[in-house]
Design a protein around this motif. Structure first.
Motif, PDB file in Angstrom:
ATOM      1  N   PRO A   1       0.837  -1.209   0.000  1.00 60.09           N
ATOM      2  CA  PRO A   1       0.000   0.000   0.000  1.00 60.09           C
ATOM      3  C   PRO A   1       0.866   1.251   0.000  1.00 60.09           C
ATOM      4  CG  PRO A   1      -0.151  -1.147   2.115  1.00 60.09           C
ATOM      5  CD  PRO A   1       0.686  -1.993   1.207  1.00 60.09           C
ATOM      6  N   ARG A   2       0.408   2.280  -0.708  1.00 58.10           N
ATOM      7  CA  ARG A   2       1.181   3.518  -0.806  1.00 58.10           C
ATOM      8  C   ARG A   2       1.081   4.307   0.489  1.00 58.10           C
ATOM      9  NH1 ARG A   2       0.824   6.273  -6.621  1.00 58.10           N
ATOM     10  NH2 ARG A   2       2.529   7.376  -5.667  1.00 58.10           N
ATOM     11  N   LYS A   3       2.206   4.783   0.941  1.00 59.22           N
ATOM     12  CA  LYS A   3       2.279   5.662   2.111  1.00 59.22           C
ATOM     13  C   LYS A   3       3.289   6.741   1.765  1.00 59.22           C
ATOM     14  CE  LYS A   3       2.721   5.623   7.093  1.00 59.22           C
ATOM     15  NZ  LYS A   3       1.487   6.236   7.466  1.00 59.22           N
ATOM     16  N   ARG A   4       2.778   7.886   1.418  1.00 54.99           N
ATOM     17  CA  ARG A   4       3.620   8.993   0.944  1.00 54.99           C
ATOM     18  C   ARG A   4       4.669   9.407   1.977  1.00 54.99           C
ATOM     19  NH1 ARG A   4       2.925   9.875  -4.318  1.00 54.99           N
ATOM     20  NH2 ARG A   4       0.767   9.785  -4.955  1.00 54.99           N
ATOM     21  N   VAL A   5       5.815   9.844   1.471  1.00 51.24           N
ATOM     22  CA  VAL A   5       6.869  10.365   2.341  1.00 51.24           C
ATOM     23  C   VAL A   5       6.393  11.711   2.883  1.00 51.24           C
ATOM     24  CG1 VAL A   5       9.264  11.119   2.481  1.00 51.24           C
ATOM     25  CG2 VAL A   5       8.661   9.241   0.980  1.00 51.24           C
ATOM     26  N   ASN A   6       6.415  11.839   4.208  1.00 54.43           N
ATOM     27  CA  ASN A   6       6.036  13.107   4.824  1.00 54.43           C
ATOM     28  C   ASN A   6       7.238  13.652   5.593  1.00 54.43           C
ATOM     29  OD1 ASN A   6       6.190  11.622   7.202  1.00 54.43           O
ATOM     30  ND2 ASN A   6       3.979  11.431   7.419  1.00 54.43           N
ATOM     31  N   GLY A   7       7.049  14.764   6.242  1.00 57.29           N
ATOM     32  CA  GLY A   7       8.141  15.416   6.969  1.00 57.29           C
ATOM     33  C   GLY A   7       8.742  14.538   8.047  1.00 57.29           C
ATOM     34  N   GLU A   8       7.892  13.798   8.761  1.00 61.25           N
ATOM     35  CA  GLU A   8       8.400  12.933   9.822  1.00 61.25           C
ATOM     36  C   GLU A   8       9.302  11.834   9.267  1.00 61.25           C
ATOM     37  OE1 GLU A   8       4.626  11.804  11.428  1.00 61.25           O
ATOM     38  OE2 GLU A   8       4.691  13.377  12.960  1.00 61.25           O
ATOM     39  N   ARG A   9       8.943  11.291   8.124  1.00 63.89           N
ATOM     40  CA  ARG A   9       9.780  10.251   7.511  1.00 63.89           C
ATOM     41  C   ARG A   9      11.105  10.833   7.025  1.00 63.89           C
ATOM     42  NH1 ARG A   9       6.904   5.380   4.769  1.00 63.89           N
ATOM     43  NH2 ARG A   9       5.538   4.798   6.475  1.00 63.89           N
ATOM     44  N   TRP A  10      11.086  12.055   6.485  1.00 62.10           N
ATOM     45  CA  TRP A  10      12.335  12.704   6.071  1.00 62.10           C
ATOM     46  C   TRP A  10      13.242  12.924   7.275  1.00 62.10           C
ATOM     47  CZ3 TRP A  10      13.926  12.217   1.455  1.00 62.10           C
ATOM     48  CH2 TRP A  10      13.072  12.319   0.362  1.00 62.10           C
ATOM     49  N   ILE A  11      12.647  13.347   8.387  1.00 61.23           N
ATOM     50  CA  ILE A  11      13.436  13.565   9.615  1.00 61.23           C
ATOM     51  C   ILE A  11      14.028  12.239  10.095  1.00 61.23           C
ATOM     52  CG2 ILE A  11      13.286  14.207  12.062  1.00 61.23           C
ATOM     53  CD1 ILE A  11      11.198  16.348  11.165  1.00 61.23           C
ATOM     54  N   ALA A  12      13.227  11.172  10.055  1.00 65.21           N
ATOM     55  CA  ALA A  12      13.720   9.853  10.479  1.00 65.21           C
ATOM     56  C   ALA A  12      14.903   9.417   9.620  1.00 65.21           C
ATOM     57  CB  ALA A  12      12.596   8.818  10.407  1.00 65.21           C
ATOM     58  N   LEU A  13      14.804   9.613   8.305  1.00 65.69           N
ATOM     59  CA  LEU A  13      15.922   9.264   7.416  1.00 65.69           C
ATOM     60  C   LEU A  13      17.163  10.098   7.739  1.00 65.69           C
ATOM     61  CD1 LEU A  13      14.087   8.857   3.991  1.00 65.69           C
ATOM     62  CD2 LEU A  13      15.152   7.059   5.359  1.00 65.69           C
ATOM     63  N   LEU A  14      16.955  11.371   8.004  1.00 67.20           N
ATOM     64  CA  LEU A  14      18.068  12.244   8.362  1.00 67.20           C
ATOM     65  C   LEU A  14      18.729  11.769   9.661  1.00 67.20           C
ATOM     66  CD1 LEU A  14      19.680  14.891   7.879  1.00 67.20           C
ATOM     67  CD2 LEU A  14      17.958  16.022   9.298  1.00 67.20           C
ATOM     68  N   LEU A  15      17.934  11.403  10.650  1.00 59.35           N
ATOM     69  CA  LEU A  15      18.481  10.950  11.927  1.00 59.35           C
ATOM     70  C   LEU A  15      19.247   9.632  11.773  1.00 59.35           C
ATOM     71  CD1 LEU A  15      15.559  11.886  14.344  1.00 59.35           C
ATOM     72  CD2 LEU A  15      17.791  13.025  14.100  1.00 59.35           C
ATOM     73  N   ILE A  16      18.766   8.752  10.915  1.00 65.00           N
ATOM     74  CA  ILE A  16      19.509   7.508  10.664  1.00 65.00           C
ATOM     75  C   ILE A  16      20.848   7.837  10.000  1.00 65.00           C
ATOM     76  CG2 ILE A  16      19.526   5.371   9.310  1.00 65.00           C
ATOM     77  CD1 ILE A  16      16.482   5.214   9.879  1.00 65.00           C
ATOM     78  N   GLY A  17      20.834   8.811   9.095  1.00 70.55           N
ATOM     79  CA  GLY A  17      22.090   9.262   8.477  1.00 70.55           C
ATOM     80  C   GLY A  17      23.040   9.843   9.511  1.00 70.55           C
ATOM     81  N   VAL A  18      22.503  10.625  10.441  1.00 70.84           N
ATOM     82  CA  VAL A  18      23.334  11.170  11.525  1.00 70.84           C
ATOM     83  C   VAL A  18      23.896  10.048  12.379  1.00 70.84           C
ATOM     84  CG1 VAL A  18      23.231  12.547  13.658  1.00 70.84           C
ATOM     85  CG2 VAL A  18      22.171  13.421  11.566  1.00 70.84           C
ATOM     86  N   ALA A  19      23.063   9.053  12.697  1.00 73.47           N
ATOM     87  CA  ALA A  19      23.539   7.908  13.493  1.00 73.47           C
ATOM     88  C   ALA A  19      24.661   7.184  12.756  1.00 73.47           C
ATOM     89  CB  ALA A  19      22.383   6.948  13.779  1.00 73.47           C
ATOM     90  N   LEU A  20      24.538   7.022  11.456  1.00 68.74           N
ATOM     91  CA  LEU A  20      25.577   6.368  10.665  1.00 68.74           C
ATOM     92  C   LEU A  20      26.895   7.127  10.770  1.00 68.74           C
ATOM     93  CD1 LEU A  20      26.149   4.083   8.603  1.00 68.74           C
ATOM     94  CD2 LEU A  20      25.435   5.645   6.818  1.00 68.74           C
ATOM     95  N   VAL A  21      26.825   8.446  10.631  1.00 68.68           N
ATOM     96  CA  VAL A  21      28.040   9.268  10.726  1.00 68.68           C
ATOM     97  C   VAL A  21      28.636   9.199  12.123  1.00 68.68           C
ATOM     98  CG1 VAL A  21      28.898  11.656  10.653  1.00 68.68           C
ATOM     99  CG2 VAL A  21      27.379  10.819   8.844  1.00 68.68           C
ATOM    100  N   LEU A  22      27.797   9.291  13.165  1.00 69.29           N
ATOM    101  CA  LEU A  22      28.296   9.283  14.540  1.00 69.29           C
ATOM    102  C   LEU A  22      28.935   7.942  14.897  1.00 69.29           C
ATOM    103  CD1 LEU A  22      25.445  11.194  16.402  1.00 69.29           C
ATOM    104  CD2 LEU A  22      27.747  12.031  15.839  1.00 69.29           C
ATOM    105  N   ILE A  23      28.329   6.842  14.467  1.00 64.74           N
ATOM    106  CA  ILE A  23      28.918   5.527  14.746  1.00 64.74           C
ATOM    107  C   ILE A  23      30.216   5.363  13.960  1.00 64.74           C
ATOM    108  CG2 ILE A  23      28.590   3.044  14.408  1.00 64.74           C
ATOM    109  CD1 ILE A  23      25.745   3.420  15.431  1.00 64.74           C
ATOM    110  N   ALA A  24      30.256   5.861  12.733  1.00 67.99           N
ATOM    111  CA  ALA A  24      31.489   5.761  11.947  1.00 67.99           C
ATOM    112  C   ALA A  24      32.624   6.554  12.599  1.00 67.99           C
ATOM    113  CB  ALA A  24      31.236   6.277  10.524  1.00 67.99           C
ATOM    114  N   ARG A  25      32.303   7.687  13.201  1.00 66.61           N
ATOM    115  CA  ARG A  25      33.332   8.536  13.818  1.00 66.61           C
ATOM    116  C   ARG A  25      33.727   8.038  15.208  1.00 66.61           C
ATOM    117  NH1 ARG A  25      31.593  14.556  13.664  1.00 66.61           N
ATOM    118  NH2 ARG A  25      33.591  14.699  14.692  1.00 66.61           N
ATOM    119  N   GLY A  26      32.819   7.259  15.861  1.00 63.40           N
ATOM    120  CA  GLY A  26      33.031   6.865  17.266  1.00 63.40           C
ATOM    121  C   GLY A  26      33.976   5.766  17.481  1.00 63.40           C
TER     122      GLY A  26
END
Length: 161
Positions: A136-161
């Protein structure tokens, strides 16, 4: 005949409850993937990457056969009646395991898992947004964009840690 929004909401409640009940099970399965990654790295170093992958599926296949044997008749079409594209998972599973075996000893379990998570969530958002594979279609909304951004931040922080 149209259903009222009240009826639709009432019908959605049991599905929401089931989703909430399944959530801890899904989290435990995710934890199992981290354990699997931790086990596969050393196994791959000892017996080779492809042998380690084969051994994992060699152990899993008889377990699944036993589950099928004792679970009773399965509903649905025969395997040969399914569209071939639906069987791509048979290729993706071993590929995923080989990548775990190769990556885990080199970049660590945490980095491997957050990288996998970022790929899973990123692709999942696209699949939901476009309704690919019959989902079923579930459009990307602001909350999903923020979640993707936070996962990207987590990736960077774990890579640097």
């Amino acid at each position: 005949m149209q259903t009222s929004s009240l009826e639709t909401t009432a019908q959605a409640r049991p599905q929401n409850r089931l989703g909430l009940l399944l959530l801890p099970l899904v989290i435990l399965a995710g934890m199992g993937l981290s354990v699997e990654a931790g086990l596969l790295g050393p196994l791959g170093a000892q017996v080779g990457h492809l042998w380690a992958t084969l051994s994992i599926f060699g152990v899993g296949t008889p377990i699944l056969l036993l589950l099928l044997l004792f679970s009773g008749p399965q509903k649905g079409p025969a395997l040969n009646a399914l569209p071939r594209w639906q069987l791509i998972g048979g290729f993706l599973g071993p590929t995923y395991v080989v990548v775990l075996i190769l990556a885990t000893p080199r970049i660590g379990i945490a980095m491997t898992m957050i990288a996998i998570l970022s790929g899973q969530v990123g692709k999942s958002v696209l699949i939901d947004h476009f309704g690919w594979f019959g989902s079923p279609r579930k459009r990307v909304n602001g909350e999903r964009w923020i979640a993707l951004l936070l996962i990207g931040v987590a990736l960077v922080l774990i890579a640097r840690g």
